[in-house]
Write a protein that holds these residues in place. Structure first.
Motif, PDB file in Angstrom:
ATOM      1  N   SER A 185     -80.838  -4.745  32.888  1.00 49.39           N
ATOM      2  CA  SER A 185     -80.056  -4.316  31.733  1.00 49.39           C
ATOM      3  C   SER A 185     -79.782  -2.818  31.808  1.00 49.39           C
ATOM      4  CB  SER A 185     -80.816  -4.649  30.445  1.00 49.39           C
ATOM      5  OG  SER A 185     -80.022  -4.402  29.309  1.00 49.39           O
ATOM      6  N   PRO A 186     -78.653  -2.422  32.400  1.00 55.31           N
ATOM      7  CA  PRO A 186     -78.340  -0.997  32.531  1.00 55.31           C
ATOM      8  C   PRO A 186     -77.828  -0.385  31.233  1.00 55.31           C
ATOM      9  CG  PRO A 186     -77.188  -2.365  34.173  1.00 55.31           C
ATOM     10  CD  PRO A 186     -77.676  -3.261  33.090  1.00 55.31           C
ATOM     11  N   GLY A 187     -78.111   0.911  31.074  1.00 52.18           N
ATOM     12  CA  GLY A 187     -77.447   1.706  30.059  1.00 52.18           C
ATOM     13  C   GLY A 187     -76.192   2.297  30.667  1.00 52.18           C
ATOM     14  N   PRO A 188     -75.626   3.352  30.080  1.00 46.15           N
ATOM     15  CA  PRO A 188     -74.406   3.961  30.613  1.00 46.15           C
ATOM     16  C   PRO A 188     -74.587   4.448  32.048  1.00 46.15           C
ATOM     17  CG  PRO A 188     -74.859   4.760  28.403  1.00 46.15           C
ATOM     18  CD  PRO A 188     -76.078   4.001  28.826  1.00 46.15           C
ATOM     19  N   GLN A 189     -73.702   4.005  32.907  1.00 48.13           N
ATOM     20  CA  GLN A 189     -73.774   4.341  34.328  1.00 48.13           C
ATOM     21  C   GLN A 189     -72.694   5.340  34.724  1.00 48.13           C
ATOM     22  OE1 GLN A 189     -76.263   2.781  36.588  1.00 48.13           O
ATOM     23  NE2 GLN A 189     -76.984   2.606  34.478  1.00 48.13           N
ATOM     24  N   ASP A 190     -72.957   6.067  35.775  1.00 47.23           N
ATOM     25  CA  ASP A 190     -71.941   6.953  36.346  1.00 47.23           C
ATOM     26  C   ASP A 190     -71.046   6.079  37.218  1.00 47.23           C
ATOM     27  OD1 ASP A 190     -70.450   9.037  37.237  1.00 47.23           O
ATOM     28  OD2 ASP A 190     -72.040  10.035  38.361  1.00 47.23           O
ATOM     29  N   SER A 191     -70.177   5.333  36.550  1.00 49.28           N
ATOM     30  CA  SER A 191     -69.349   4.330  37.219  1.00 49.28           C
ATOM     31  C   SER A 191     -67.929   4.393  36.687  1.00 49.28           C
ATOM     32  CB  SER A 191     -69.925   2.933  36.969  1.00 49.28           C
ATOM     33  OG  SER A 191     -69.807   2.590  35.600  1.00 49.28           O
ATOM     34  N   PRO A 192     -66.972   3.849  37.436  1.00 50.47           N
ATOM     35  CA  PRO A 192     -65.583   3.860  36.979  1.00 50.47           C
ATOM     36  C   PRO A 192     -65.396   3.224  35.609  1.00 50.47           C
ATOM     37  CG  PRO A 192     -65.688   3.280  39.301  1.00 50.47           C
ATOM     38  CD  PRO A 192     -67.104   3.310  38.810  1.00 50.47           C
ATOM     39  N   ALA A 193     -66.123   2.149  35.319  1.00 54.42           N
ATOM     40  CA  ALA A 193     -65.970   1.468  34.038  1.00 54.42           C
ATOM     41  C   ALA A 193     -66.357   2.376  32.878  1.00 54.42           C
ATOM     42  CB  ALA A 193     -66.814   0.193  34.015  1.00 54.42           C
ATOM     43  N   VAL A 194     -67.487   3.056  33.008  1.00 54.72           N
ATOM     44  CA  VAL A 194     -67.954   3.952  31.940  1.00 54.72           C
ATOM     45  C   VAL A 194     -67.012   5.145  31.808  1.00 54.72           C
ATOM     46  CG1 VAL A 194     -69.809   5.509  31.215  1.00 54.72           C
ATOM     47  CG2 VAL A 194     -70.351   3.224  32.090  1.00 54.72           C
ATOM     48  N   HIS A 195     -66.579   5.694  32.935  1.00 57.36           N
ATOM     49  CA  HIS A 195     -65.639   6.817  32.899  1.00 57.36           C
ATOM     50  C   HIS A 195     -64.375   6.417  32.145  1.00 57.36           C
ATOM     51  CE1 HIS A 195     -67.273   9.629  36.199  1.00 57.36           C
ATOM     52  NE2 HIS A 195     -68.240   8.807  35.832  1.00 57.36           N
ATOM     53  N   SER A 196     -63.901   5.201  32.370  1.00 48.87           N
ATOM     54  CA  SER A 196     -62.679   4.741  31.743  1.00 48.87           C
ATOM     55  C   SER A 196     -62.856   4.547  30.239  1.00 48.87           C
ATOM     56  CB  SER A 196     -62.225   3.427  32.391  1.00 48.87           C
ATOM     57  OG  SER A 196     -61.113   2.885  31.731  1.00 48.87           O
ATOM     58  N   ILE A 197     -63.981   3.984  29.846  1.00 48.60           N
ATOM     59  CA  ILE A 197     -64.221   3.695  28.429  1.00 48.60           C
ATOM     60  C   ILE A 197     -64.475   4.972  27.633  1.00 48.60           C
ATOM     61  CG2 ILE A 197     -65.832   2.611  26.811  1.00 48.60           C
ATOM     62  CD1 ILE A 197     -66.241   0.441  28.984  1.00 48.60           C
TER      63      ILE A 197
END
Length: 250
Positions: A185-197
């Motif tokens: 269960s991840p929290g906010p990741q340094d990932s494209p999805a989080v960057h976009s949201i």
């Protein structure tokens, strides 16, 4: 059945973001990887990068919301690699929308990808793994499914909460047959999805609100998945491993 020296892993949503990190980690660790993704071209490109011969990495276009396509994926992977030992359910759809504005159609779409896709994949591959007497299933959940966060959409949070429950149900059902089923269960990741949201301008503020002071690293999530997918994790089933930087403690 004991785990073979070289295992075959199926990763849904494996062509980019967190899924890509998981695919790379499992492949580096010696797994043959079946990269399943709605974007078949991206899956093929990643497979080509990992192994141009196709012997240890292959891409598969699949819409996990369609059970028939998941069944076809299982057939194709077994035809190509001969067996399967690991399933990672990572494919997900996020729609950041205020809770009271979510339409019935969008709710059904998000649940079909996130929850139903995971559930059907657990059924399809779980039955095969149980017949073989060995297997590892890892479902990617989310902090939102634990704390009811709606930043990523209330339907997304609900789908991830449902995945956590399904993980326990499948774990109980398959435990006696050599198959473990766990969730990360991840929290906010340094990932494209989080960057976009969140938006690039808001990432620093988001990181400051996380107790450890930074966004999560997809490579670390991939390490957690690799451990749960390993033969050594035989006594861990029905668990949810948190990786949220201290945002949610239980």
């Amino acid at each position: 059945m004991t785990a073979p020296a070289r295992q075959v892993a199926v990763v849904t949503g494996g062509a980019n973001g967190l899924g890509e990190a998981i695919v790379r980690r499992l492949h580096t660790g010696g797994c043959q990887v079946a990269i399943a993704d709605l974007d078949g071209s991206a899956a093929d490109s990643l497979a080509e990068e990992l192994d141009g011969s196709g012997a240890t990495a292959k891409g598969y276009p699949v819409d996990v919301s369609v059970p028939a396509e998941l069944a076809g994926l299982r057939t194709e992977v077994l035809d190509d690699f001969g067996e399967v030992h690991i399933l990672v359910n990572n494919a997900a759809l996020t729609r950041a929308r205020p809770l009271l504005e979510i339409t019935a159609e969008e709710l059904e779409t998000v649940m079909a990808v996130n929850f139903s896709g995971t559930f059907h994949a657990c059924q399809l591959f779980g039955s095969y793994l149980a017949e073989r007497g060995y297997g590892r299933i890892v479902n990617i959940a989310s902090l939102a499914g634990q704390n009811g966060g709606t930043t990523t959409g209330g339907h997304y949070a609900s789908s991830k909460g449902a995945i956590l429950t399904a993980t326990k149900v499948f774990a109980r059902e398959l435990a006696a047959r050599g198959v473990t089923v766990n969730a990360v269960s991840p929290g906010p990741q340094d990932s494209p999805a989080v960057h976009s949201i969140v938006g690039e301008d808001n990432l620093d503020a988001l990181a400051r609100n996380i107790p450890v002071g930074r966004l999560g690293d997809p490579a670390f999530i991939a390490e957690m998945v690799a451990l749960l997918a390993s033969p050594g994790a035989a006594s861990v089933t029905g668990a949810c491993w948190d990786a949220n930087g201290g945002l949610y403690l239980r």
